[in-house]
Design a protein around this motif. Structure first.
Motif, PDB file in Angstrom:
ATOM      1  N   ALA A  27       0.850  -1.198   0.000  1.00 48.46           N
ATOM      2  CA  ALA A  27       0.000   0.000   0.000  1.00 48.46           C
ATOM      3  C   ALA A  27       0.877   1.237   0.000  1.00 48.46           C
ATOM      4  O   ALA A  27       1.838   1.320   0.781  1.00 48.46           O
ATOM      5  N   GLY A  28       0.558   2.188  -0.867  1.00 47.95           N
ATOM      6  CA  GLY A  28       1.280   3.451  -0.880  1.00 47.95           C
ATOM      7  C   GLY A  28       2.778   3.312  -1.031  1.00 47.95           C
ATOM      8  O   GLY A  28       3.538   4.080  -0.425  1.00 47.95           O
ATOM      9  N   GLY A  29       3.237   2.333  -1.807  1.00 49.03           N
ATOM     10  CA  GLY A  29       4.663   2.120  -1.994  1.00 49.03           C
ATOM     11  C   GLY A  29       5.344   1.426  -0.834  1.00 49.03           C
ATOM     12  O   GLY A  29       6.572   1.275  -0.842  1.00 49.03           O
ATOM     13  N   GLN A  30       4.575   0.995   0.144  1.00 50.21           N
ATOM     14  CA  GLN A  30       5.131   0.300   1.302  1.00 50.21           C
ATOM     15  C   GLN A  30       4.714  -1.173   1.269  1.00 50.21           C
ATOM     16  O   GLN A  30       3.661  -1.520   0.730  1.00 50.21           O
ATOM     17  N   THR A  31       5.567  -2.014   1.841  1.00 49.98           N
ATOM     18  CA  THR A  31       5.363  -3.461   1.785  1.00 49.98           C
ATOM     19  C   THR A  31       5.413  -4.035   3.194  1.00 49.98           C
ATOM     20  O   THR A  31       6.431  -3.923   3.885  1.00 49.98           O
ATOM     21  N   ASP A 142       3.558   8.289   5.010  1.00 47.79           N
ATOM     22  CA  ASP A 142       3.275   8.472   3.589  1.00 47.79           C
ATOM     23  C   ASP A 142       1.878   8.001   3.205  1.00 47.79           C
ATOM     24  O   ASP A 142       1.684   7.309   2.195  1.00 47.79           O
ATOM     25  N   GLY A 143       0.918   8.367   4.016  1.00 41.42           N
ATOM     26  CA  GLY A 143      -0.472   8.080   3.676  1.00 41.42           C
ATOM     27  C   GLY A 143      -0.967   6.713   4.076  1.00 41.42           C
ATOM     28  O   GLY A 143      -2.126   6.380   3.806  1.00 41.42           O
ATOM     29  N   VAL A 144      -0.136   5.913   4.698  1.00 43.47           N
ATOM     30  CA  VAL A 144      -0.550   4.580   5.158  1.00 43.47           C
ATOM     31  C   VAL A 144      -0.635   4.590   6.680  1.00 43.47           C
ATOM     32  O   VAL A 144       0.304   5.014   7.363  1.00 43.47           O
ATOM     33  N   SER A 145      -1.757   4.146   7.209  1.00 44.50           N
ATOM     34  CA  SER A 145      -1.907   4.035   8.658  1.00 44.50           C
ATOM     35  C   SER A 145      -2.241   2.602   9.030  1.00 44.50           C
ATOM     36  O   SER A 145      -2.893   1.880   8.265  1.00 44.50           O
ATOM     37  N   ILE A 146      -1.785   2.194  10.199  1.00 38.40           N
ATOM     38  CA  ILE A 146      -2.052   0.842  10.703  1.00 38.40           C
ATOM     39  C   ILE A 146      -2.527   0.958  12.138  1.00 38.40           C
ATOM     40  O   ILE A 146      -1.897   1.616  12.970  1.00 38.40           O
ATOM     41  N   ARG A 147      -3.638   0.290  12.396  1.00 35.58           N
ATOM     42  CA  ARG A 147      -4.207   0.261  13.749  1.00 35.58           C
ATOM     43  C   ARG A 147      -4.284  -1.184  14.224  1.00 35.58           C
ATOM     44  O   ARG A 147      -4.506  -2.110  13.427  1.00 35.58           O
ATOM     45  N   VAL A 148      -4.138  -1.378  15.516  1.00 41.14           N
ATOM     46  CA  VAL A 148      -4.110  -2.705  16.140  1.00 41.14           C
ATOM     47  C   VAL A 148      -5.238  -2.812  17.156  1.00 41.14           C
ATOM     48  O   VAL A 148      -5.601  -1.830  17.806  1.00 41.14           O
ATOM     49  N   ALA A 149      -5.792  -4.017  17.284  1.00 43.55           N
ATOM     50  CA  ALA A 149      -6.762  -4.297  18.340  1.00 43.55           C
ATOM     51  C   ALA A 149      -6.578  -5.732  18.820  1.00 43.55           C
ATOM     52  O   ALA A 149      -6.089  -6.590  18.073  1.00 43.55           O
ATOM     53  N   PRO A 150      -6.975  -6.010  20.058  1.00 45.28           N
ATOM     54  CA  PRO A 150      -6.835  -7.372  20.588  1.00 45.28           C
ATOM     55  C   PRO A 150      -7.770  -8.342  19.862  1.00 45.28           C
ATOM     56  O   PRO A 150      -8.852  -7.969  19.397  1.00 45.28           O
ATOM     57  N   ILE A 164      -5.020  -2.025   8.050  1.00 50.66           N
ATOM     58  CA  ILE A 164      -4.162  -1.194   7.213  1.00 50.66           C
ATOM     59  C   ILE A 164      -5.041  -0.350   6.307  1.00 50.66           C
ATOM     60  O   ILE A 164      -5.922  -0.877   5.622  1.00 50.66           O
ATOM     61  N   GLU A 165      -4.793   0.978   6.282  1.00 52.75           N
ATOM     62  CA  GLU A 165      -5.603   1.890   5.494  1.00 52.75           C
ATOM     63  C   GLU A 165      -4.722   2.754   4.609  1.00 52.75           C
ATOM     64  O   GLU A 165      -3.633   3.179   5.018  1.00 52.75           O
ATOM     65  N   HIS A 166      -5.213   3.010   3.390  1.00 51.35           N
ATOM     66  CA  HIS A 166      -4.490   3.872   2.463  1.00 51.35           C
ATOM     67  C   HIS A 166      -5.447   4.395   1.400  1.00 51.35           C
ATOM     68  O   HIS A 166      -6.127   3.605   0.729  1.00 51.35           O
ATOM     69  N   GLY A 167      -5.525   5.696   1.263  1.00 53.18           N
ATOM     70  CA  GLY A 167      -6.305   6.308   0.202  1.00 53.18           C
ATOM     71  C   GLY A 167      -7.762   5.908   0.165  1.00 53.18           C
ATOM     72  O   GLY A 167      -8.354   5.816  -0.909  1.00 53.18           O
TER      73      GLY A 167
END
Length: 286
Positions: A27-31, A142-150, A164-167
């Motif tokens: 996502a967004g150029g990230q792996t 760079d526009g990519v966010s990651i959130r965690v939950a139990p 994982i969220e992007h655009g």
């Protein structure tokens, strides 16, 4: 757009056709590598993705089948990157991850020592940056966010899922879990849910209690589909099949999921790829 590739769809039992549990998310150029089961780098190699191109390693939990090739990822990234100052590999996982990584590097201590002694440009062990989490935002670049939950994989605890969220596109990776409120909350409105699944109807008749025990802390196909339906996701992507799907059985698994989830269902072998676009639009491939 977020691209999801099922690198390994197998279980703890070695399978000639399936690597161990692992998923690649781009996502967004990230792996991002989510879990690192048996044979994971062979699968990334098939995609032309090397260990030295990983943005981060995300671990849902510390069961052996989900971290079997952790050492390979750490060492291969180190020896295949020729940058003069190799940045640490971000590793995000539940509490206990730092100890596992530390001990893995200790296990490879002789190898690391040999390589440092032999190669002038290798002057320190593989650099890592471990973050232990159970909840909250863990990534924002760079526009990519990651959130965690139990999640709930007891007695394995703690365990986590990733969103994982992007655009405008979003993907949730549940890992191993039974249905739980925290996963529902994490998954709500996501474009896709990547969920492990078992066939209780195929496991219950087996005479070995140890095999039957896996039903206690994994979601069935129907339960994974129910989680997807409650959350209103656009695509359910099943993986980590127990028992392994045999050729010709795919539609049986799909029908079980479709009995409670009436949207797109993806079931595939290793390297199956799904594109997740903003909203509910998706393009399957692989």
């Amino acid at each position: 757009m977020i691209e999801v590739t099922l690198l390994g769809t197998g279980s703890p039992i070695p399978d000639a056709r399936r690597a161990g549990p692992s998923t690649l998310v781009r996502a967004g150029g990230q792996t991002f590598l989510v879990d690192c089961g048996r044979g994971v780098l062979q699968r990334t190699a098939a995609l032309g993705v090397g260990a030295n191109s990983l943005s981060a390693l995300l671990l849902t939990h510390l069961h052996s089948d989900h971290i079997a090739d952790l050492g390979d990822v750490l060492i291969t990234r180190w020896v295949s990157n020729f940058a003069p100052d190799l940045a640490p590999l971000p590793i995000i996982g539940p509490p206990g991850t730092a100890e596992v990584v530390e001990n893995m590097l200790k296990a490879f201590g002789p190898d690391i020592g040999y390589r440092i002694a032999h190669h002038a440009d290798l002057t320190a062990p593989p650099p890592v940056e471990v973050e232990e989490v159970t909840d909250g935002v863990v990534w924002g670049r760079d526009g990519v966010s990651i959130r965690v939950a139990p999640t709930d994989h007891r007695p394995v605890a703690p365990t986590i899922g990733f969103r994982i969220e992007h655009g405008g596109a979003s993907v949730v990776l549940a890992g191993d879990t039974v249905p739980c409120r925290s996963l529902d909350d994490l998954t709500a409105g996501a474009g896709a849910l990547v969920h492990t699944a078992i066939r209780k109807d195929l496991i219950d008749p087996l005479p070995m209690q140890r095999i039957k025990d896996i039903c206690d802390y994994h979601s069935t196909v129907e339960q994974a589909a129910e989680t997807a339906a409650r959350a209103g996701v656009g695509i359910l992507i099943l993986t980590h099949y127990v028992p392994a799907i045999q050729p010709g059985q795919e539609e049986e698994w799909r029908a079980l999921a479709a009995s409670v989830f009436d949207r797109q269902i993806e079931i595939g072998d290793d390297l199956h790829r799904v594109e997740v676009h903003p909203g509910v639009c998706a393009k399957p491939g692989g």
